[in-house]
Design a protein around this motif. Sequence first.
Motif, PDB file in Angstrom:
ATOM      1  N   THR A   5      31.014  51.184  30.002  1.00 32.00           N
ATOM      2  CA  THR A   5      29.594  51.245  30.371  1.00 32.00           C
ATOM      3  C   THR A   5      29.461  51.192  31.888  1.00 32.00           C
ATOM      4  N   PRO A   6      28.860  52.208  32.500  1.00 31.74           N
ATOM      5  CA  PRO A   6      28.731  52.198  33.960  1.00 31.74           C
ATOM      6  C   PRO A   6      27.763  51.121  34.412  1.00 31.74           C
ATOM      7  N   THR A   7      28.033  50.601  35.605  1.00 32.31           N
ATOM      8  CA  THR A   7      27.124  49.610  36.164  1.00 32.31           C
ATOM      9  C   THR A   7      25.883  50.305  36.694  1.00 32.31           C
ATOM     10  N   THR A   8      24.787  49.616  36.598  1.00 32.65           N
ATOM     11  CA  THR A   8      23.528  50.173  37.088  1.00 32.65           C
ATOM     12  C   THR A   8      23.399  49.886  38.581  1.00 32.65           C
ATOM     13  N   PRO A   9      22.537  50.623  39.286  1.00 35.76           N
ATOM     14  CA  PRO A   9      22.311  50.345  40.712  1.00 35.76           C
ATOM     15  C   PRO A   9      21.881  48.906  40.951  1.00 35.76           C
ATOM     16  N   ALA A  10      21.067  48.344  40.038  1.00 35.06           N
ATOM     17  CA  ALA A  10      20.608  46.961  40.207  1.00 35.06           C
ATOM     18  C   ALA A  10      21.774  45.987  40.120  1.00 35.06           C
ATOM     19  N   GLU A  11      22.723  46.250  39.178  1.00 31.87           N
ATOM     20  CA  GLU A  11      23.888  45.373  39.030  1.00 31.87           C
ATOM     21  C   GLU A  11      24.783  45.455  40.264  1.00 31.87           C
ATOM     22  N   ARG A  12      24.958  46.680  40.783  1.00 31.62           N
ATOM     23  CA  ARG A  12      25.784  46.834  41.976  1.00 31.62           C
ATOM     24  C   ARG A  12      25.143  46.138  43.175  1.00 31.62           C
ATOM     25  N   THR A  13      23.822  46.235  43.279  1.00 26.32           N
ATOM     26  CA  THR A  13      23.109  45.586  44.378  1.00 26.32           C
ATOM     27  C   THR A  13      23.237  44.073  44.292  1.00 26.32           C
ATOM     28  N   ASP A  14      23.194  43.549  43.045  1.00 20.32           N
ATOM     29  CA  ASP A  14      23.307  42.096  42.858  1.00 20.32           C
ATOM     30  C   ASP A  14      24.710  41.608  43.178  1.00 20.32           C
ATOM     31  N   ARG A  15      25.716  42.450  42.860  1.00 23.31           N
ATOM     32  CA  ARG A  15      27.107  42.043  43.069  1.00 23.31           C
ATOM     33  C   ARG A  15      27.444  41.928  44.557  1.00 23.31           C
ATOM     34  N   ALA A  16      26.908  42.831  45.375  1.00 21.71           N
ATOM     35  CA  ALA A  16      27.236  42.853  46.797  1.00 21.71           C
ATOM     36  C   ALA A  16      26.848  41.553  47.508  1.00 21.71           C
ATOM     37  N   PRO A  17      25.592  41.047  47.321  1.00 17.75           N
ATOM     38  CA  PRO A  17      25.257  39.774  47.976  1.00 17.75           C
ATOM     39  C   PRO A  17      26.142  38.620  47.516  1.00 17.75           C
ATOM     40  N   LYS A  18      26.546  38.622  46.223  1.00 20.86           N
ATOM     41  CA  LYS A  18      27.432  37.562  45.722  1.00 20.86           C
ATOM     42  C   LYS A  18      28.778  37.620  46.437  1.00 20.86           C
ATOM     43  N   GLN A  19      29.302  38.835  46.642  1.00 22.65           N
ATOM     44  CA  GLN A  19      30.573  38.980  47.350  1.00 22.65           C
ATOM     45  C   GLN A  19      30.436  38.540  48.798  1.00 22.65           C
ATOM     46  N   ASP A  20      29.294  38.882  49.410  1.00 22.96           N
ATOM     47  CA  ASP A  20      29.057  38.455  50.791  1.00 22.96           C
ATOM     48  C   ASP A  20      28.997  36.938  50.889  1.00 22.96           C
ATOM     49  N   ARG A  21      28.316  36.311  49.934  1.00 17.97           N
ATOM     50  CA  ARG A  21      28.219  34.843  49.942  1.00 17.97           C
ATOM     51  C   ARG A  21      29.586  34.215  49.729  1.00 17.97           C
ATOM     52  N   SER A  22      30.380  34.833  48.863  1.00 15.10           N
ATOM     53  CA  SER A  22      31.719  34.305  48.600  1.00 15.10           C
ATOM     54  C   SER A  22      32.593  34.375  49.854  1.00 15.10           C
ATOM     55  N   ARG A  23      32.513  35.517  50.573  1.00 20.91           N
ATOM     56  CA  ARG A  23      33.286  35.661  51.806  1.00 20.91           C
ATOM     57  C   ARG A  23      32.826  34.661  52.861  1.00 20.91           C
ATOM     58  N   ALA A  24      31.517  34.468  52.942  1.00 22.71           N
ATOM     59  CA  ALA A  24      30.979  33.523  53.929  1.00 22.71           C
ATOM     60  C   ALA A  24      31.412  32.098  53.610  1.00 22.71           C
ATOM     61  N   THR A  25      31.404  31.743  52.323  1.00 23.31           N
ATOM     62  CA  THR A  25      31.846  30.402  51.909  1.00 23.31           C
ATOM     63  C   THR A  25      33.315  30.203  52.237  1.00 23.31           C
ATOM     64  N   ARG A  26      34.126  31.217  51.950  1.00 27.50           N
ATOM     65  CA  ARG A  26      35.562  31.129  52.234  1.00 27.50           C
ATOM     66  C   ARG A  26      35.799  30.940  53.726  1.00 27.50           C
ATOM     67  N   GLN A  27      35.072  31.685  54.559  1.00 29.04           N
ATOM     68  CA  GLN A  27      35.260  31.565  56.006  1.00 29.04           C
ATOM     69  C   GLN A  27      34.837  30.189  56.509  1.00 29.04           C
ATOM     70  N   ARG A  28      33.719  29.660  55.979  1.00 24.92           N
ATOM     71  CA  ARG A  28      33.280  28.317  56.388  1.00 24.92           C
ATOM     72  C   ARG A  28      34.334  27.273  56.025  1.00 24.92           C
ATOM     73  N   LEU A  29      34.938  27.422  54.858  1.00 21.23           N
ATOM     74  CA  LEU A  29      35.980  26.483  54.436  1.00 21.23           C
ATOM     75  C   LEU A  29      37.194  26.558  55.356  1.00 21.23           C
ATOM     76  N   LEU A  30      37.608  27.770  55.711  1.00 18.03           N
ATOM     77  CA  LEU A  30      38.770  27.930  56.585  1.00 18.03           C
ATOM     78  C   LEU A  30      38.507  27.316  57.958  1.00 18.03           C
ATOM     79  N   GLU A  31      37.341  27.591  58.516  1.00 21.05           N
ATOM     80  CA  GLU A  31      37.017  27.060  59.845  1.00 21.05           C
ATOM     81  C   GLU A  31      36.891  25.537  59.800  1.00 21.05           C
ATOM     82  N   ALA A  32      36.293  25.012  58.721  1.00 21.47           N
ATOM     83  CA  ALA A  32      36.163  23.557  58.585  1.00 21.47           C
ATOM     84  C   ALA A  32      37.531  22.898  58.426  1.00 21.47           C
ATOM     85  N   ALA A  33      38.442  23.548  57.702  1.00 16.44           N
ATOM     86  CA  ALA A  33      39.781  22.986  57.501  1.00 16.44           C
ATOM     87  C   ALA A  33      40.540  22.889  58.818  1.00 16.44           C
TER      88      ALA A  33
END
Length: 202
Positions: A5-33
């Motif tokens: 089942t192909p992903t819809t544009p809305a699902e793809r749009t929702d996934r991108a901010p989650k990935q951005d938040r995940s990358r930002a969280t990872r970077q904050r953890l690395l810098e804090a460590a």
Amino acid sequence: MGAVTPTTPAERTDRAPKQDRSRATRQRLLEAAVACLAELGWARSTVSVVAERAGVSRGAAQHHFPTREDLFTAAVEYVAEQRSHALRELSATSRAEVVAALVDLYTGPLFRAALHLWVAASHEEALHARVAELEGRVGRETHRIAVRLLDADESRPGVRETVQGLLDMARGLGLANVLTDDTGRRERVVRQWGLLLDEALS
């Protein structure tokens, strides 16, 4: 086999901010460590302390880094990569400037954090192999960058050892700066090394 089942544009749009938040969280953890290692040392730099400093939950921290060793080796590697990038972008006009830039590399918070990690790795079996591999890789990269920046011809006798001597000297100055502010003496040493290198490599 069922159709995908192909992903819809809305699902793809929702996934991108989650990935951005995940990358930002990872970077904050690395810098804090890295900041925690530099300021508190290995024994007091727990995952909980790092998570609190990064503004995330302990569970979120462990989602990105399942073990404490994963977190701290990744943190030092992350900043080491940033350091190497900054060096590659450096446009020094003299060898003296290169010497000063390389010494700065070993007297900042990254070196202090790495030093705590080295001490821990000397008696923590889970850390030893990983830190040794990381430092070997970072050391080789730093040497290559130094050769390029210094315009050093390593086919000439003694040039490789001269460049490595510079990096060893820079590391020693970093150690001298751990307990006391060694800025004044370091500046004089850096100026003299710039003159010596210019003579040795010309």
